[in-house]
Design a protein around this motif. Structure first.
Motif, short mmCIF file in Angstrom:
data_model
loop_
_atom_site.label_atom_id
_atom_site.label_comp_id
_atom_site.label_asym_id
_atom_site.label_seq_id
_atom_site.Cartn_x
_atom_site.Cartn_y
_atom_site.Cartn_z
N LEU A 1 6.35 -0.89 -9.15
CA LEU A 1 4.95 -1.18 -8.91
C LEU A 1 4.67 -2.67 -9.00
N GLY A 2 5.45 -3.35 -9.86
CA GLY A 2 5.34 -4.81 -9.90
C GLY A 2 5.66 -5.41 -8.54
N THR A 3 6.64 -4.82 -7.87
CA THR A 3 6.98 -5.27 -6.52
C THR A 3 5.78 -5.13 -5.59
N ALA A 4 5.06 -3.99 -5.73
CA ALA A 4 3.89 -3.78 -4.88
C ALA A 4 2.86 -4.88 -5.12
N PHE B 1 0.83 -1.21 0.00
CA PHE B 1 0.00 0.00 0.00
C PHE B 1 0.86 1.26 0.00
N VAL B 2 1.95 1.23 0.76
CA VAL B 2 2.83 2.41 0.78
C VAL B 2 3.37 2.69 -0.61
N ILE B 3 3.77 1.62 -1.32
CA ILE B 3 4.30 1.81 -2.68
C ILE B 3 3.22 2.40 -3.58
N VAL B 4 1.99 1.85 -3.47
CA VAL B 4 0.90 2.35 -4.30
C VAL B 4 0.62 3.82 -3.97
N LEU B 5 0.64 4.13 -2.68
CA LEU B 5 0.39 5.52 -2.25
C LEU B 5 1.41 6.47 -2.86
#
Lengths: 220, 320
Positions: free
Chosen positions: B301-304, B190-194
């Motif tokens: 984002l792939g990591t997320a 979620f942090v990455i997406v944010l």
């Protein structure tokens, strides 16, 4: 909830172990790889300690302390010294690109979870789900060994694999006898020394740590 | 009478939350910028700078390009409306708000997507190179971020057996404290997406107008005056909405319930503390990370997405 708090902590640490295995898979730098390895050792040591506390098995305290000493302090220090002496701080070269590796990793995790499901059905202990996680982190470390071109990341992968096995032993069966654990710890330490010598020999022969050069050694 | 009274109470709470959110959003952005300035050893523009910017923009005369279509004109209002609606649906100060049943988490992602489609269309509407460049990049980033966000939502939905945000929050806030390893993964994702969705540093740099790196700024380059003010305000609201989703999913403790006036001041105080902490954390992350190349963003984002999937898998394996 019916799950005791110590088990929750062990579950959390197991997840962290898996997460670090993934992070290692995606890592491009040798130095951060070694740092991650030290963190994985710390998570392993903590989980062993919690298992020791929750099952009141005293020899597990020793093995937790041993893990802390060996895998968080000595081995990373040795590896640091090695890469300093070899002067190899370059980026890690991978055979497959990293996103693909991560996707393969996810497939491996699903495979490991499915593989472990029937085994954990047999177990009555509450930590039975952890066998899957341990198996997954072993497979991920194996994947890392396969996909890396240089010798140092391969050795880190090997050591991380040992972490996964050790975790399986402590969480699923509450640890092996202390003698076995001591033996393994010594093996790992000696193994790292031998790998160090191997690195130097490798570089002396080929002027590089790329193990694909070793294919030239065979007779045609 | 009880039914009617509780309905009125609910609407009062809803109004309270909606107004609070709109008023707070620029302050949060100001706080993040201020923290970032402190971390960079600058004195900063002050907490109230976003309000001053908004006031300045509202007082200016709007300039429109010759070939601007009506779509270009209405987009700021749609954008602002979408973000305000999203902020009204998320349980920020209280659960069981009357607006909450309007949309579950999947529809909430849809609301964000609607806003994104409109801003991208508006960016391409004028026909400048930067606009379409920004729109394409935005689409590249968001089509990867969206599945990750959905996976994060699914993980918490699986734990609480519901896709309704109030229900999810209720499960986490009112039951005995349990460590959920799967939520730890979901939290990281979620942090990455944010960071990606709010045009924050590793993916986009909110404070630059350097043509090669900008995404969000490139899209809103053609806007001026009140339109720009609304777009800016909407992006402030979006940041607040995302952080509130994060709070609702991962640290919902201290949230009030509709009709409980006594707990409300406490809930608002808890919210302010959490927002301040989250804003400071965001600034710290931005100070520590470096802007990555745009072609690294898919990997990031792939990591997320992978983390969120791992969270789901771990939930199935451990049941927690």
């Amino acid at each position: 909830m019916s799950i005791p708090f110590t088990t929750q902590i062990i579950n959390l640490l197991a997840s962290i172990l898996l997460l670090i295995a993934f992070a290692m898979l995606s890592q491009r730098r040798i130095l951060s790889l070694i740092k991650l390895f030290a963190w994985q050792g710390l998570a392993l040591s903590a989980s062993t300690f919690v298992v020791a506390y929750s099952t009141a098995q005293h020899h597990l305290y020793y093995s937790a302390a041993l893990t802390l000493l060996l895998k968080v302090l000595i081995l990373p220090w040795l590896l640091h010294r090695l890469i300093h002496k070899l002067n190899v701080k370059w980026d890690v070269e991978t055979l497959i690109n990293i996103p693909t590796t991560m996707l393969v990793g996810i497939v491996l995790v699903i495979f490991a979870f499915n593989l472990a499901a029937p085994i954990s059905q047999l177990s009555e202990s509450i930590t039975r789900g952890l066998i899957g996680i341990a198996l997954a982190s072993v497979l991920l470390s194996l994947l890392m060994m396969i996909t890396r071109r240089k010798a140092v990341p391969q050795v880190v992968g090997f050591l991380a694999m040992e972490n996964g096995l050790f975790f399986a032993a402590t969480s699923a069966t509450h640890g092996m006898p202390l003698v076995v654990e001591l033996g393994i710890a010594l093996d790992v330490l000696v193994g790292t020394f031998i790998f160090g010598i191997f690195f130097f020999q490798l570089r002396e022969t080929f002027d590089s740590l790329d193990i694909t050069h070793m294919e030239k050694l065979k007779d045609d | 009478m009880t039914n009617n009274a509780s309905q009125t109470l609910g609407i009062l709470f809803q109004l309270c939350q909606s107004l609070l959110v709109v008023a707070l959003a620029p302050l949060l952005t100001g706080w993040v910028n201020q923290c970032r300035a402190w971390l960079q050893n600058r004195s900063g523009a002050g907490l109230l700078q976003p309000y001053r910017t908004l006031r300045k923009l509202f007082h200016k005369d709007a300039v429109l390009a010759y070939n601007a279509s009506p779509l270009f004109r209405i987009t700021p209002y749609i954008l602002f409306g979408c973000m305000w609606l999203a902020a009204a649906i998320i349980p920020i100060i209280a659960i069981d708000l009357p607006f909450s049943p309007a949309a579950d988490v999947i529809a909430l992602v849809g609301v964000f997507a609607l806003a994104r489609v409109f801003i991208s269309l508006a960016a391409m509407d004028i026909g400048t190179a930067f606009g379409s460049l920004g729109a394409r990049r935005e689409m590249l980033v968001s089509f990867l971020a969206e599945p990750a966000l959905l996976m994060v939502f699914f993980t918490s939905s699986l734990i609480s057996h519901s896709t309704q945000l109030p229900h999810i929050v209720g499960t986490f806030a009112h039951h005995e404290f349990v460590l959920y390893p799967s939520l730890a993964f979901a939290g990281l994702a979620f942090v990455i997406v944010l960071l990606a969705e709010n045009a924050r540093i590793p993916v986009d740099n909110p404070s630059t107008h350097l043509e090669l790196t900008m995404i969000h700024e490139a899209m809103i380059l053609e806007y001026s005056a009140r339109h720009l003010a609304l777009v800016e305000w909407a992006s402030n609201l979006k940041l607040l909405a995302y952080i509130s989703i994060g709070i609702a999913l991962f640290v919902p403790y201290g949230i009030a319930e509709v009709g409980n006036w006594g707990v409300l001041p406490l809930a608002i105080a808890a919210l302010l503390v959490k927002l301040a902490l989250a804003g400071a954390g965001l600034a710290l992350l931005e100070a520590l990370l470096a802007k990555m190349r745009i072609f690294r963003a898919p990997e990031f984002l792939g990591t997320a997405f992978l983390l969120a999937v791992l969270g789901l898998l771990i939930h199935f394996l451990l049941g927690a």
